[in-house]
Design an enzyme around this catalytic site. Structure first.
Site, PDB file in Angstrom:
ATOM      1  N   HIS A 137     106.571  44.892  49.766  1.00 47.08           N
ATOM      2  CA  HIS A 137     106.643  45.711  48.597  1.00 47.08           C
ATOM      3  C   HIS A 137     105.066  45.301  47.930  1.00 47.08           C
ATOM      4  CE1 HIS A 137     110.846  46.242  49.691  1.00 47.08           C
ATOM      5  NE2 HIS A 137     110.768  47.289  49.162  1.00 47.08           N
ATOM      6  N   LYS A 179     106.659  44.016  42.172  1.00 45.46           N
ATOM      7  CA  LYS A 179     107.928  43.938  42.352  1.00 45.46           C
ATOM      8  C   LYS A 179     108.403  42.519  42.541  1.00 45.46           C
ATOM      9  CE  LYS A 179     111.692  45.021  45.756  1.00 45.46           C
ATOM     10  NZ  LYS A 179     112.678  45.721  44.847  1.00 45.46           N
TER      11      LYS A 179
END
Length: 241
Positions: free
Chosen positions: A148, A152
């Site tokens: 990601h 995140k």
């Protein structure tokens, strides 16, 4: 079920809430009855959609399905409202407690509910494929690698843990996890099964966050036709899978 389907968007000020409002406005089979956010709205009506603060939730107009992408502390009131009014609930709020999950089970005796960590329809199919592969290959090594964007913070991702649960259902144990955080990656999940001389890889790559909002809207349309119960996204969207 009314036509168009009337939606309550709960958590409307968040990224998912904004995407849901934008995409629902583009469709003829959906209408937004109200948008609810934590703070008091600066305007009572925005582009034809009535705006409410979370403290005013009980005053929202009639709706058919609530779509909830809020916070754990905001989940209980919207679940209670759906039970009170006999309306279905689509929720993607993460971090729910065990008591809140038990409340979903209890509510499902009277209303249709679907909760998922990820509303990508591709991930819904991937979850079922992973479960089947794990059941068929219980002795193979299993690893789950997710990637990601750098903003995140949680690792492994909620989707990775959800896929890991599918592995555990299939074979009795979860996979090994690895997490990467780089650039602006929207989301990539690789589930790998390996044995001597061969390897099976199941991969999903997201390139646009709108896929999650579109999946939630499609789930709302499907859920509105269902009898009371708690549904998994895959069985709701792909009953013959």
């Amino acid at each position: 079920m009314t036509s168009p389907l009337r939606l309550l968007i709960h958590g409307a000020s968040g990224r998912m809430g904004q995407a849901l409002l934008r995409l629902a406005a583009e469709r003829d089979d959906l209408s937004v009855a109200a948008a609810v956010a934590r703070k008091s709205p600066a305007q009572r009506v925005v582009e034809g959609v009535p705006q409410f603060a979370a403290s005013e939730l009980n005053g929202v107009p009639e709706f058919d399905v609530a779509i909830d992408f809020s916070l754990p502390e905001g989940f209980d009131p919207v679940l209670a409202l759906c039970v009170q009014r006999g309306c279905a609930l689509v929720s993607g709020t993460t971090g729910l407690s065990s008591a809140q999950n038990q409340a979903i089970d209890a509510a499902s005796a009277g209303i249709a509910v679907v909760w998922a960590a990820n509303y990508s329809l591709g991930v819904a199919v991937l979850t079922e494929l992973v479960r089947r592969a794990a059941a068929a290959l219980p002795a193979w090594d299993c690893d789950l690698i997710e990637a990601h964007h750098t903003r995140k913070l949680d690792a492994p991702s909620g989707t990775a843990l959800h896929l890991g649960q599918a592995v555990a259902i299939g074979r009795g144990s979860e996979p090994h996890y690895a997490s990467l955080r780089a650039g602006d990656i929207v989301g990539e999940h690789l589930v790998q099964f390996a044995s001597a001389g061969e390897r099976l890889e199941l991969i999903h790559r997201a390139t646009n966050r709108d896929i999650f909002a579109r999946g939630a809207l499609e789930a709302a349309l499907k859920l509105a036709r269902q009898a009371p119960g708690r549904y998994r996204l895959a069985e709701l969207m792909f009953p013959n899978l």
